[in-house]
Design a protein around this motif. Structure first.
Motif, mmCIF file in Angstrom:
data_model
loop_
_atom_site.group_PDB
_atom_site.id
_atom_site.type_symbol
_atom_site.label_atom_id
_atom_site.label_comp_id
_atom_site.label_asym_id
_atom_site.label_seq_id
_atom_site.Cartn_x
_atom_site.Cartn_y
_atom_site.Cartn_z
ATOM 1 N N ALA A 356 0.831 -1.211 0.000
ATOM 2 C CA ALA A 356 0.000 0.000 0.000
ATOM 3 C C ALA A 356 0.866 1.262 0.000
ATOM 4 O O ALA A 356 0.403 2.337 -0.364
ATOM 5 C CB ALA A 356 -0.933 0.006 1.210
ATOM 6 N N LYS A 357 2.131 1.120 0.389
ATOM 7 C CA LYS A 357 3.074 2.253 0.326
ATOM 8 C C LYS A 357 3.751 2.324 -1.042
ATOM 9 O O LYS A 357 4.686 3.098 -1.244
ATOM 10 C CB LYS A 357 4.147 2.118 1.420
ATOM 11 C CG LYS A 357 3.628 2.313 2.823
ATOM 12 C CD LYS A 357 3.388 3.801 3.119
ATOM 13 C CE LYS A 357 2.593 3.936 4.405
ATOM 14 N NZ LYS A 357 1.974 5.246 4.582
ATOM 15 N N GLY A 358 3.325 1.469 -1.950
ATOM 16 C CA GLY A 358 3.877 1.487 -3.301
ATOM 17 C C GLY A 358 5.177 0.704 -3.434
ATOM 18 O O GLY A 358 5.882 0.826 -4.436
ATOM 19 N N ILE A 359 5.500 -0.087 -2.434
ATOM 20 C CA ILE A 359 6.747 -0.866 -2.459
ATOM 21 C C ILE A 359 6.443 -2.307 -2.885
ATOM 22 O O ILE A 359 5.547 -2.943 -2.310
ATOM 23 C CB ILE A 359 7.411 -0.855 -1.060
ATOM 24 C CG1 ILE A 359 7.749 0.588 -0.655
ATOM 25 C CG2 ILE A 359 8.655 -1.743 -1.032
ATOM 26 C CD1 ILE A 359 8.102 0.746 0.812
ATOM 27 N N PRO A 360 7.168 -2.825 -3.888
ATOM 28 C CA PRO A 360 6.916 -4.208 -4.294
ATOM 29 C C PRO A 360 7.333 -5.190 -3.201
ATOM 30 O O PRO A 360 8.316 -4.967 -2.502
ATOM 31 C CB PRO A 360 7.789 -4.381 -5.546
ATOM 32 C CG PRO A 360 8.840 -3.327 -5.440
ATOM 33 C CD PRO A 360 8.230 -2.181 -4.672
ATOM 34 N N ALA A 361 6.552 -6.268 -3.066
ATOM 35 C CA ALA A 361 6.855 -7.267 -2.040
ATOM 36 C C ALA A 361 6.461 -8.645 -2.551
ATOM 37 O O ALA A 361 5.444 -8.795 -3.231
ATOM 38 C CB ALA A 361 6.091 -6.951 -0.749
ATOM 39 N N LEU A 362 7.265 -9.637 -2.208
ATOM 40 C CA LEU A 362 6.950 -11.021 -2.544
ATOM 41 C C LEU A 362 6.909 -11.844 -1.262
ATOM 42 O O LEU A 362 7.727 -11.635 -0.364
ATOM 43 C CB LEU A 362 8.008 -11.615 -3.485
ATOM 44 C CG LEU A 362 8.069 -11.050 -4.909
ATOM 45 C CD1 LEU A 362 9.235 -11.681 -5.674
ATOM 46 C CD2 LEU A 362 6.755 -11.282 -5.673
#
Ligand code: ZN
Ligand code: ZN
Length: 404
Positions: A356-362
């Motif tokens: 939601a902060k615009g940071i990609p995560a896997l």
């Protein structure tokens, strides 16, 4: 006890023995344990305590890279675990017993102390190899994921501390796979915990009283259940464009998990409450879904919906060539001959706050060839797979933190 146990396994079992179990997790012992690990490994660490929830500590570790101006890699894990039904376990859920075949039995063995412990072992390995990554690596050990993360990751991502971390990409938890492939999650379903409250006419329970709270709630529950049945059918028959069958993350689930109300068998109750756990697939427009739910209660007078858990962002992380982190992740897995299955996480993780902060995560937990036992009795992980996972993370973290 086995004397020639791999030290990494011994440390993992020590971590599992700390009773960070909801609703009263021992976060103080856990924080001390993690600080000691960081000190041993030789990376900096601190405890972040937010003023409004000082008893919910976050342990943040940092290994500075050669170029601290670059965006950083965040390795996230939650320290809390879900409650146990102790009489259903074959051994102490916080004893971390190791069976003859190497299975380590403990609450949190899969969800997700294996991941948090593996990150540390991976950093330990890289340090021992005399490496220093190009990018700075941060490790966050957050509380309360299992109860919604408000005092944990949600607090962290909204803090100044977090902005300063300059995170470019994050790794977080995945789920076990009984087959050989690694599940990799690039998004998750949105969890809404909904209470439907119905009020109605009262009187003697021997009569046919109109519009009782219970009869309204009954009709509302049926509407939720009809929707549930249709989604369950979709899961059975749904097929993607590429021919792949639908997975749980591709449909929306609804479960009636709480019922509350009633005073005496012969008294019609004035108010009754139904609690639903709803997991909305990322393809669904959340605003329209909410409207549909409101439609379920619209024609029932004196009823309302309350949210015990609500989130209104359902963006996913890109898994194409536009995301260099994904490309690096995928290349690494290919080189290792690691089969990966990209999916939508069926439940919720702290990654939602990061995305939601615009940071990609896997989300990935090295739990292949392992039955899915998160939140279940006798949760376990075999030590061989745990050790393989450390090797996986060592290479992966090395690759990601050296991304140009
Ligand atoms: Zn978890
Ligand atoms: Zn969990």
């Amino acid at each position: 006890m086995c004397t020639n146990e791999h030290p990494a396994v011994a440390r993992f079992r020590d971590y599992l023995r700390i009773k960070t179990v909801q609703p009263n997790p021992d976060y103080e012992t856990c924080s001390k344990f993690l600080l000691r690990q960081a000190e041993e490994i030789g990376i900096s660490a601190k405890i972040i305590r937010f003023q409004d929830v000082p008893e919910r500590p976050i342990v943040l570790m940092t290994w500075e890279g050669r170029d601290p101006s670059l965006s950083t890699l965040l390795l996230n894990s939650h320290t809390d675990v879900v409650p146990v039904f102790e009489d259903q376990w074959n051994s102490d859920p916080f004893g971390a017993a190791k069976l003859e075949n190497g299975d380590i039995v403990a609450r949190g063995a899969q969800d997700m102390k294996c991941v948090g412990a593996s990150y540390l072992e991976a950093i330990r390995n890289l340090k021992a190899q005399g490496k220093q990554p190009l990018r700075t690596i941060h490790l966050s050990y957050v509380p309360d994921e299992e109860i919604g993360g408000a005092a944990g990751m949600e607090h962290l991502v909204n803090s100044e501390d977090f902005t300063k971390l300059n995170v470019g990409f994050a790794l977080d938890e995945g789920i076990a796979n009984p087959k050989n492939g690694l599940k990799v999650f690039y998004g998750e379903r949105t969890a809404w915990w909904v209470n439907v409250i119905a009020r109605g006419n009262v009187g003697h329970a021997s009569m046919f009283i109109k519009d009782t709270a219970m009869s309204k709630l009954h009709r509302i529950i049926n509407r939720f259940m009809d929707f549930r049945a249709a989604q369950e059918k979709q899961l059975e028959i749904g097929v993607h464009h590429n021919g792949k069958r639908y997975a749980l993350g591709d449909v929306t689930s609804v479960n009636l998990t709480k019922l509350q109300g009633g005073v005496q068998h012969n008294v019609i109750p004035e108010e009754v409450i139904a609690g639903f756990d709803i997991r909305i697939s990322p393809g669904v427009d959340l605003h329209r879904f909410k409207q549909m739910m409101e439609g379920f209660i619209l024609c029932e007078s004196d009823t309302r919906i309350e949210y015990a858990q609500y989130f209104d962002y359902n963006g996913t992380t890109k898994i194409d060539n536009s995301n260099l982190w994904w490309v690096a992740f995928q290349d690494y897995c290919k080189e290792r001959d690691e089969e990966i299955e990209p999916e939508i996480f069926p439940a919720a993780t702290d990654s939602r706050f990061i995305r939601a902060k615009g940071i990609p995560a896997l989300g990935v937990s090295y739990l292949k060839n392992t039955p899915v036992l998160l939140h279940d009795h006798n949760e376990y992980l075999n030590e061989k797979i745990y050790l393989e996972g450390i090797d996986f993370y060592t290479g992966l973290i090395n690759r990601l933190a050296n991304l140009e």
